[in-house]
Scaffold this active site. Structure first.
Site, PDB file in Angstrom:
ATOM      1  N   GLU A  96       0.833  -1.194   0.000  1.00  0.00           N
ATOM      2  CA  GLU A  96       0.000   0.000   0.000  1.00  0.00           C
ATOM      3  C   GLU A  96       0.874   1.252   0.000  1.00  0.00           C
ATOM      4  O   GLU A  96       1.984   1.261   0.540  1.00  0.00           O
ATOM      5  CB  GLU A  96      -0.929  -0.007   1.224  1.00  0.00           C
ATOM      6  N   CYS A 122       3.224   8.613   1.238  1.00  0.00           N
ATOM      7  CA  CYS A 122       3.712   7.661   2.239  1.00  0.00           C
ATOM      8  C   CYS A 122       4.033   6.363   1.501  1.00  0.00           C
ATOM      9  O   CYS A 122       3.161   5.749   0.882  1.00  0.00           O
ATOM     10  CB  CYS A 122       2.613   7.462   3.291  1.00  0.00           C
ATOM     11  N   CYS A 129       6.761  -6.903   7.448  1.00  0.00           N
ATOM     12  CA  CYS A 129       7.845  -6.335   8.264  1.00  0.00           C
ATOM     13  C   CYS A 129       8.332  -7.391   9.256  1.00  0.00           C
ATOM     14  O   CYS A 129       7.547  -8.179   9.766  1.00  0.00           O
ATOM     15  CB  CYS A 129       7.322  -5.116   9.020  1.00  0.00           C
ATOM     16  N   CYS A 133       6.214  -5.200  15.729  1.00  0.00           N
ATOM     17  CA  CYS A 133       5.713  -4.359  16.821  1.00  0.00           C
ATOM     18  C   CYS A 133       4.308  -4.817  17.222  1.00  0.00           C
ATOM     19  O   CYS A 133       3.474  -5.117  16.358  1.00  0.00           O
ATOM     20  CB  CYS A 133       5.683  -2.897  16.396  1.00  0.00           C
ATOM     21  N   CYS A 136       1.185  -2.860  15.728  1.00  0.00           N
ATOM     22  CA  CYS A 136       1.159  -2.500  14.301  1.00  0.00           C
ATOM     23  C   CYS A 136       0.495  -3.582  13.459  1.00  0.00           C
ATOM     24  O   CYS A 136       0.845  -4.763  13.551  1.00  0.00           O
ATOM     25  CB  CYS A 136       2.591  -2.259  13.818  1.00  0.00           C
ATOM     26  N   CYS A 353      -1.506   5.740  10.017  1.00  0.00           N
ATOM     27  CA  CYS A 353      -0.293   5.033  10.425  1.00  0.00           C
ATOM     28  C   CYS A 353      -0.596   3.660  10.995  1.00  0.00           C
ATOM     29  O   CYS A 353      -1.478   3.516  11.832  1.00  0.00           O
ATOM     30  CB  CYS A 353       0.407   5.796  11.541  1.00  0.00           C
TER      31      CYS A 353
HETATM   32  N1  SAH Z   1       8.812   0.792  10.247  1.00  0.00           N
HETATM   33  C1  SAH Z   1       8.944   2.182  10.344  1.00  0.00           C
HETATM   34  C2  SAH Z   1       8.099   2.955   9.353  1.00  0.00           C
HETATM   35  C3  SAH Z   1       6.694   2.462   9.116  1.00  0.00           C
HETATM   36  S1  SAH Z   1       5.549   2.590  10.434  1.00  0.00           S
HETATM   37  C4  SAH Z   1       8.683   2.651  11.765  1.00  0.00           C
HETATM   38  O1  SAH Z   1       8.209   1.852  12.568  1.00  0.00           O
HETATM   39  O2  SAH Z   1       9.021   3.796  12.063  1.00  0.00           O
HETATM   40  C5  SAH Z   1       5.185   4.322  10.435  1.00  0.00           C
HETATM   41  C6  SAH Z   1       4.676   4.846  11.762  1.00  0.00           C
HETATM   42  O3  SAH Z   1       3.371   4.321  12.070  1.00  0.00           O
HETATM   43  C7  SAH Z   1       5.550   4.462  12.944  1.00  0.00           C
HETATM   44  O4  SAH Z   1       5.836   5.566  13.764  1.00  0.00           O
HETATM   45  C8  SAH Z   1       4.686   3.464  13.657  1.00  0.00           C
HETATM   46  O5  SAH Z   1       5.038   3.342  14.993  1.00  0.00           O
HETATM   47  C9  SAH Z   1       3.310   4.028  13.442  1.00  0.00           C
HETATM   48  N2  SAH Z   1       2.254   3.063  13.740  1.00  0.00           N
HETATM   49  C10 SAH Z   1       2.282   1.728  13.594  1.00  0.00           C
HETATM   50  N3  SAH Z   1       1.116   1.162  14.010  1.00  0.00           N
HETATM   51  C11 SAH Z   1       0.331   2.185  14.414  1.00  0.00           C
HETATM   52  C12 SAH Z   1      -1.004   2.255  14.914  1.00  0.00           C
HETATM   53  N4  SAH Z   1      -1.766   1.175  15.061  1.00  0.00           N
HETATM   54  N5  SAH Z   1      -1.485   3.473  15.217  1.00  0.00           N
HETATM   55  C13 SAH Z   1      -0.744   4.597  15.010  1.00  0.00           C
HETATM   56  N6  SAH Z   1       0.501   4.582  14.534  1.00  0.00           N
HETATM   57  C14 SAH Z   1       1.054   3.394  14.240  1.00  0.00           C
HETATM   58 FE1  SF4 Z   2       7.452  -2.705  11.194  1.00  0.00          FE
HETATM   59 FE2  SF4 Z   2       5.093  -1.744  11.915  1.00  0.00          FE
HETATM   60 FE3  SF4 Z   2       7.067  -1.858  13.686  1.00  0.00          FE
HETATM   61 FE4  SF4 Z   2       7.209  -0.072  11.672  1.00  0.00          FE
HETATM   62  S1  SF4 Z   2       5.697  -0.117  13.321  1.00  0.00           S
HETATM   63  S2  SF4 Z   2       8.831  -1.444  12.408  1.00  0.00           S
HETATM   64  S3  SF4 Z   2       6.184  -1.252  10.045  1.00  0.00           S
HETATM   65  S4  SF4 Z   2       6.098  -3.631  12.690  1.00  0.00           S
END
Ligand code: SAH
Ligand code: SF4
Length: 366
Positions: A96, A122, A129, A133, A136, A353
């Site tokens: 995406e 974006c 990934c 996390c 996420c 995000c």
């Molecule tokens: N992997 C990288 C970039 C992609 S994620 C990173 O983690 O920085 C981009 C942003 O979205 C990150 O700051 C991440 O923490 C945030 N993000 C992920 N899941 C989210 C959620 N459920 N709600 C809000 N932000 C989220």
């Molecule tokens: Fe990967 Fe999502 Fe963590 Fe970013 S926030 S490092 S995309 S698992």
């Protein structure tokens, strides 16, 4: 699909190459600049549309390469102007990318456009990934593969073309889509260079922000490449226990190692490092955390971007209350930290995000 079409489908994209590399591939070398122009300025769809190239070269290019490795399979429009694209790669995996309207166009008293609207794209860097996390959605599908430079570059080209955004109109890129950009550093750095090519999209490194979950050794590596891009650190927690719960690889790259790497990172003197802080109700939204955050960022030219946790079905985490978010933000500002609350765009279409993920066939059809 028979083997022949499969083989043809998997040809390499010409967008994998910087201009210098392309000059070594096509002869005479001035043709490389023409190919760049057709690809990145005119957005043509096939080599045969490159009207000033000789037929033999077009055949040669057709034989070895494809132009755009991405196909738009779905587009979702939000009422705030955000457009979420589902894009298919040559191997039928999907990623995406999101088109974000950052500023409305301004009209003067005669109704003429005095300032054009501003957009940010974006971009994804991996299918899935590895970082995993706990908050996420991208992480839920695991890791499939890295994106190639052309698959990164083509996201911007495809979205600009689809929105009739001329090649010379400014655009910002945030590597905040699916994947951990620094876990695909070779391909990412190549894509960054291709974006900056003056004869191509000419998107300056200063307009590109790499967001990372904090692979501290890779922050150093990116810094040593001296590309001139900005970094955003997904910090999210001020003590290692909570950060490890949220981002498991914090065990190997703890908060201190990240802060030290940031201090070594070459930053434009007029700029600041962005620290993203995902606020989750009852987890990290208290003033004690805010106090620790101020202490942690002392001595760094930082700005903090507070992000509301965006819930999705199946998660135990909750979106913080607006008043707690404001209290947290006011406290940071009162103590001299630059702080903004991210205005989450595209919530109605799950383009915000952390809501990006790979889709299976049934989901694509829905
Ligand atoms: N992997 C990288 C970039 C992609 S994620 C990173 O983690 O920085 C981009 C942003 O979205 C990150 O700051 C991440 O923490 C945030 N993000 C992920 N899941 C989210 C959620 N459920 N709600 C809000 N932000 C989220
Ligand atoms: Fe990967 Fe999502 Fe963590 Fe970013 S926030 S490092 S995309 S698992």
């Amino acid at each position: 699909m028979n083997t022949l079409t499969k083989r043809v489908d998997m040809k390499e994209s010409i967008m994998n190459y910087t201009l210098d590399e392309l000059k070594n591939i096509v002869k005479p070398s001035f043709r490389a600049k023409q190919i760049y122009g057709w690809t990145y300025h005119k957005y043509v769809e096939s080599f045969s549309d490159m009207a000033n190239l000789p037929k033999t070269l077009i055949e040669e290019l057709d034989d070895k390469f494809i132009l755009n490795p991405l196909k738009i399979v779905k587009k979702e429009l939000s009422n705030d102007g955000t457009i979420k694209y589902l894009l298919q790669l040559q191997d039928e995996k999907t990623i995406e990318a999101v088109w974000l309207k950052m500023k409305e166009e301004q009209l003067n008293s005669n109704g003429e456009v005095s300032q054009e609207a501003k957009y940010t794209i974006c971009v994804s860097t991996q299918v899935g990934c590895k970082v995993g996390c706990s908050f996420c959605l991208t992480a839920k599908g695991g890791f499939t593969r890295d994106l190639t430079p052309s698959e990164i570059v083509a996201q911007v080209l495809t979205l600009k073309k689809d929105n009739k955004h001329k090649h010379n109109r400014k655009i910002n890129i945030v590597y905040m889509g699916m994947g951990e950009p620094l876990d695909n550093l070779d391909n990412l750095s190549k894509a960054i260079k291709i974006f900056t090519e003056k004869d191509g999209l000419a998107i300056g490194a200063k307009r590109q922000t790499v967001s990372t979950s904090g692979l501290s050794n890779k922050i150093d590596q990116l810094g040593s490449m001296d590309l001139g891009v900005h970094i955003a650190i997904s910090l999210h927690a001020v003590d290692d226990d909570l950060r490890t719960e949220l981002i498991p690889m914090n065990k190997a790259h703890n908060i201190n190692s990240i802060i030290e790497a940031v201090k070594r990172f070459p930053i434009d003197t007029r700029k600041r490092v962005m620290f993203e802080y995902l606020v989750i109700k009852g987890k990290n939204d208290d003033l004690n955390s805010a106090k620790k955050l101020i202490k942690l960022l002392t001595g760094i030219k930082a700005k903090v971007n507070l992000i509301y946790f965006n819930p999705y079905p199946g998660t135990d985490y909750e979106r913080p209350l607006k008043e707690d978010m404001t209290r947290f933000s006011d406290f940071l500002i009162k103590h001299g930290l630059l702080c903004t609350i991210r205005d989450s765009k595209g919530i109605d279409i799950s383009a915000a995000c952390g809501q990006l993920k790979e889709k299976n066939k049934e989901e694509i059809a829905s």
